[in-house]
Design a protein around this motif. Structure first.
Motif, PDB file in Angstrom:
ATOM      1  N   SER A  25       0.815  -1.220   0.000  1.00 58.53           N
ATOM      2  CA  SER A  25       0.000   0.000   0.000  1.00 58.53           C
ATOM      3  C   SER A  25       0.852   1.276   0.000  1.00 58.53           C
ATOM      4  O   SER A  25       0.315   2.373   0.086  1.00 58.53           O
ATOM      5  N   SER A  26       2.155   1.130  -0.127  1.00 57.78           N
ATOM      6  CA  SER A  26       3.060   2.284  -0.123  1.00 57.78           C
ATOM      7  C   SER A  26       3.344   2.747  -1.555  1.00 57.78           C
ATOM      8  O   SER A  26       3.072   2.030  -2.514  1.00 57.78           O
ATOM      9  N   PRO A  27       3.949   3.927  -1.695  1.00 52.61           N
ATOM     10  CA  PRO A  27       4.347   4.391  -3.025  1.00 52.61           C
ATOM     11  C   PRO A  27       5.660   3.770  -3.507  1.00 52.61           C
ATOM     12  O   PRO A  27       6.055   3.993  -4.644  1.00 52.61           O
ATOM     13  N   TYR A  28       6.335   2.995  -2.651  1.00 51.18           N
ATOM     14  CA  TYR A  28       7.592   2.376  -3.067  1.00 51.18           C
ATOM     15  C   TYR A  28       7.319   1.311  -4.122  1.00 51.18           C
ATOM     16  O   TYR A  28       6.404   0.503  -3.975  1.00 51.18           O
ATOM     17  N   ARG A  29       8.119   1.294  -5.168  1.00 50.25           N
ATOM     18  CA  ARG A  29       7.934   0.282  -6.218  1.00 50.25           C
ATOM     19  C   ARG A  29       8.808  -0.943  -5.969  1.00 50.25           C
ATOM     20  O   ARG A  29       8.417  -2.051  -6.283  1.00 50.25           O
ATOM     21  N   TYR A  30      10.016  -0.751  -5.439  1.00 50.23           N
ATOM     22  CA  TYR A  30      10.980  -1.836  -5.259  1.00 50.23           C
ATOM     23  C   TYR A  30      11.111  -2.163  -3.783  1.00 50.23           C
ATOM     24  O   TYR A  30      11.147  -1.263  -2.948  1.00 50.23           O
ATOM     25  N   GLY A  31      11.229  -3.449  -3.474  1.00 50.65           N
ATOM     26  CA  GLY A  31      11.413  -3.875  -2.095  1.00 50.65           C
ATOM     27  C   GLY A  31      12.210  -5.157  -2.032  1.00 50.65           C
ATOM     28  O   GLY A  31      12.292  -5.903  -3.019  1.00 50.65           O
ATOM     29  N   VAL A  32      12.784  -5.417  -0.861  1.00 49.23           N
ATOM     30  CA  VAL A  32      13.605  -6.603  -0.629  1.00 49.23           C
ATOM     31  C   VAL A  32      12.878  -7.546   0.324  1.00 49.23           C
ATOM     32  O   VAL A  32      12.442  -7.125   1.398  1.00 49.23           O
ATOM     33  N   LEU A  33      12.772  -8.800  -0.084  1.00 48.77           N
ATOM     34  CA  LEU A  33      12.173  -9.832   0.772  1.00 48.77           C
ATOM     35  C   LEU A  33      13.254 -10.483   1.620  1.00 48.77           C
ATOM     36  O   LEU A  33      14.237 -11.006   1.087  1.00 48.77           O
ATOM     37  N   LEU A  34      13.062 -10.453   2.923  1.00 53.13           N
ATOM     38  CA  LEU A  34      13.980 -11.084   3.865  1.00 53.13           C
ATOM     39  C   LEU A  34      13.229 -12.179   4.632  1.00 53.13           C
ATOM     40  O   LEU A  34      12.022 -12.063   4.850  1.00 53.13           O
ATOM     41  N   GLU A  35      13.931 -13.198   5.054  1.00 53.77           N
ATOM     42  CA  GLU A  35      13.419 -14.188   6.005  1.00 53.77           C
ATOM     43  C   GLU A  35      12.018 -14.697   5.686  1.00 53.77           C
ATOM     44  O   GLU A  35      11.145 -14.726   6.537  1.00 53.77           O
TER      45      GLU A  35
END
Length: 192
Positions: A25-35
């Motif tokens: 639901s954020s404006p961020y397009r890129y993210g890192v999946l951890l754990e």
């Protein structure tokens, strides 16, 4: 491909499904999946696609999966992530072969570890280097100057001042799970 991610100066690192929901639901397009557990990847990628999000998998932290080039090949073929992060050279080289963003994570424990990291980077030639901890601007500057490879700064980046110092030292972006920083910088990442 690389230019797109460099436009986002803060990259959310998600440790929990609650973090992932906030990311959607954020404006961020890129993210890192951890754990994350391997059984969750299919639904996570489906939701990310529905929300037009691009995911980078920290390959060393996927539970239920080995941390080698075969696991990297599986992740690339099955889920087609935007990128893979790893401390392992074989994973980085497989990511490059599969044409996904290859991010070599290095830990700055001491001078010896840094020199070993330089040797590994020379061999793997990643697209980005993630420097851990990222709250060391002088080392960020050194790594960028010595390798010529763009830098992500992550780990122990706790304040706005830490973020600004890392960016001013030459980091292309900051990876963080710190919700206060993600909230503060959200306004700079409005999707066009």
């Amino acid at each position: 491909m690389i230019l797109n991610i460099e436009q986002q100066k803060i990259i959310p690192a998600m440790k929990t499904m609650k973090d992932f929901d906030r990311f959607l639901s954020s404006p961020y397009r890129y993210g890192v999946l951890l754990e994350l557990h391997i059984s969750q990847l299919k639904s996570v990628f489906r939701y990310a696609c529905q929300h037009k999000k691009s995911l980078i998998i920290h390959a060393d932290l996927i539970q239920g999966l080995s941390h080698d080039e075969y696991a990297a090949e599986y992740l690339c073929q099955e889920f087609k992530p935007y990128g893979l992060i790893s401390t392992r050279g074989s994973v980085i080289m497989k990511a490059r072969q599969k044409k996904v963003l290859a991010i070599q994570r290095i830990f700055l424990l001491d001078s010896h570890a840094l020199e070993k990291s330089y040797q590994l980077i020379e061999k793997t030639k990643p697209d980005f280097i993630e420097v851990m901890p990222g709250a060391m601007p002088h080392v960020i500057r050194e790594v960028k100057e010595r390798t010529g490879i763009p830098i992500f700064a992550g780990g122990l980046v706790r304040t706005i001042e830490d973020v600004e110092r890392a960016l001013n030292a030459g980091a292309s972006a900051i990876t963080t799970s710190n919700q206060e920083l993600l909230e503060y910088y959200k306004k700079y990442n409005e999707i066009q």
